[in-house]
Design a protein around this motif. Structure first.
Motif, PDB file in Angstrom:
ATOM      1  N   VAL A 170       0.834  -1.211  -0.113  1.00 18.77           N
ATOM      2  CA  VAL A 170      -0.071  -0.004   0.015  1.00 18.77           C
ATOM      3  C   VAL A 170       0.778   1.188  -0.018  1.00 18.77           C
ATOM      4  N   ALA A 171       1.940   1.209   0.765  1.00 19.73           N
ATOM      5  CA  ALA A 171       2.746   2.519   0.780  1.00 19.73           C
ATOM      6  C   ALA A 171       3.595   2.910  -0.348  1.00 19.73           C
ATOM      7  N   GLY A 172       3.933   1.619  -1.255  1.00 19.72           N
ATOM      8  CA  GLY A 172       4.626   1.777  -2.588  1.00 19.72           C
ATOM      9  C   GLY A 172       3.435   2.094  -3.569  1.00 19.72           C
ATOM     10  N   LEU A 173       2.325   1.475  -3.553  1.00 18.09           N
ATOM     11  CA  LEU A 173       1.416   1.793  -4.518  1.00 18.09           C
ATOM     12  C   LEU A 173       0.901   3.283  -4.395  1.00 18.09           C
ATOM     13  N   ALA A 174       0.916   3.798  -2.977  1.00 19.12           N
ATOM     14  CA  ALA A 174       0.288   5.198  -2.881  1.00 19.12           C
ATOM     15  C   ALA A 174       1.216   6.242  -3.235  1.00 19.12           C
ATOM     16  N   VAL A 175       2.716   5.817  -2.891  1.00 20.23           N
ATOM     17  CA  VAL A 175       3.599   6.775  -3.300  1.00 20.23           C
ATOM     18  C   VAL A 175       3.817   7.122  -4.824  1.00 20.23           C
ATOM     19  N   ALA A 176       3.841   5.848  -5.402  1.00 18.27           N
ATOM     20  CA  ALA A 176       4.198   6.022  -6.710  1.00 18.27           C
ATOM     21  C   ALA A 176       3.667   6.932  -7.678  1.00 18.27           C
TER      22      ALA A 176
END
Length: 374
Positions: free
Chosen positions: A240-246
């Motif tokens: 979730v962190a990676g998908l939200a930041v990308a």
């Protein structure tokens, strides 16, 4: 955790010279780029919902879609009715964890592929091809072989993240020359890293006992057969962190596609951008590898299909790659567990069988477009 994206204050990012319709050989029609992107996004979401319901229904124990929906509504307090005891156990303890895990892993791999290609400025880049997935697998396998438990349930995920991050920075450093990323160097670096990672995994297998050898084999083949809710919860924060930041870096990636010098003139801190995105790619890859092993070519195939359909703009490409990656991996997992019942095909083997011919075709197409690799 991540630095804020270096976005310039200038106008909108440049529009791609060729539309998605033209890339597919279809004359430009009534739909503009935004219309095509919205239409594709809606189609992807609808297909994802339908496929998720089918994946939860189909298997050795068949659950009719109407009964499945009734159980989902009952659990959420919106009516419906429970299944029988066996059906409830199969649905909530076996099928749904696997479906959710496939969605998270596929979204992570698809998004990581789009970011990797943007960071390296190369259509052949992908976490598996350039060795980042293998590096993350070495971290995960090492933690299993050594019996590490420093971070509790997070140990495998943390070790996979560190292995993927180290590999990403090594590949980035070795594939650059004269301020740009070279195609041949990138591919050769990926080959070398994958070979070295394979040797380390082989050494871990040699030193491990029988129980740990079984676990290590899981990483090498790639599978979602051991999906559980605790594994979903362990990987959920990273994914979730990676998908939200990308998506926050989409505009900067559009500017970087013009070249490093124009991007710098437009206010992009290129090196800072690349370091941040390599961190995001390592996080997404670690999230996938930690629970599913090495699954290659999803991040290579997905962004290319989307570019052919809607053009290279990263505002659409990054989130759509996550959606399409989830769709592709969910379909692959469904095929893996139903194509040879009662046996189950390794998911990583299946994606490699499909992705390898696509990679060969892409390699030849890129070579022809550049007039050779000189």
């Amino acid at each position: 955790m991540f630095p804020s994206p270096p976005l310039p204050e200038t106008g909108a990012p440049p529009q791609p010279p060729t539309s998605g319709s033209q890339a597919l050989g279809v004359p430009g029609g009534a739909l503009g780029p935004r219309g095509r992107a919205a239409l594709l996004t809606g189609a992807l979401v609808a297909a994802l919902v339908v496929l998720a319901l089918l994946a939860a229904s189909i298997g050795a124990y068949e659950i009719p879609p109407r009964a499945l929906l009734g159980s989902l509504l009952h659990r959420t307090g919106l009516g419906g009715a429970e299944l029988d005891r066996v059906g409830e156990s199969v649905l909530w303890n076996v099928r749904l964890p696997r479906v959710v895990l496939a969605l998270l892993v596929g979204a992570s791999l698809g998004c990581a592929g789009a970011l990797t290609q943007g960071v390296f400025g190369n259509p052949l880049a992908e976490p598996g091809v350039v060795g980042i997935s293998s590096g993350a697998a070495v971290g995960a396998v090492g933690s299993i072989a050594l019996g590490l438990d420093v971070f509790g349930n997070w140990t495998v995920t943390v070790c996979a993240f560190l292995g993927g991050l180290l590999t990403a920075f090594v590949v980035y450093a070795l594939s650059r020359s004269g301020g740009r990323t070279e195609v041949v160097t990138l591919i050769l670096t990926g080959i070398a890293v994958n070979a070295f990672a394979g040797a380390l995994i082989g050494l871990a297998v040699f030193r491990a006992d029988n129980a740990r050898i079984t676990e290590i084999t899981f990483w090498q083949l790639g599978s979602l057969a051991q999906a559980t809710w605790p594994k979903v919860l362990a990987v959920l924060p990273c994914a979730v962190a990676g998908l939200a930041v990308a998506p926050l870096y989409a505009r900067a990636l559009d500017l970087l596609a013009l070249g490093e010098r124009p991007a710098r003139h437009l206010g992009v801190d290129v090196e800072r951008l690349r370091r941040a995105l390599i961190l995001v790619v390592a996080l997404l890859t670690a999230a996938a590898v930690a629970v599913a092993g090495v699954i290659t070519f999803v991040g290579l195939l997905v962004p290319h299909l989307l570019r052919m359909a809607a053009g290279p703009g990263h505002r659409f490409l990054v989130p759509a790659s996550a959606l399409t990656g989830a769709l592709v991996l969910l379909a692959a997992d469904l095929a893996a567990r139903t194509a040879a019942q009662p046996a189950e095909l390794p998911l990583g083997v299946l994606t490699a069988l499909v992705g390898s011919p696509f990679f060969f075709w892409l390699l030849r197409r890129t070579r022809r477009g550049r007039g050779g690799w000189a």
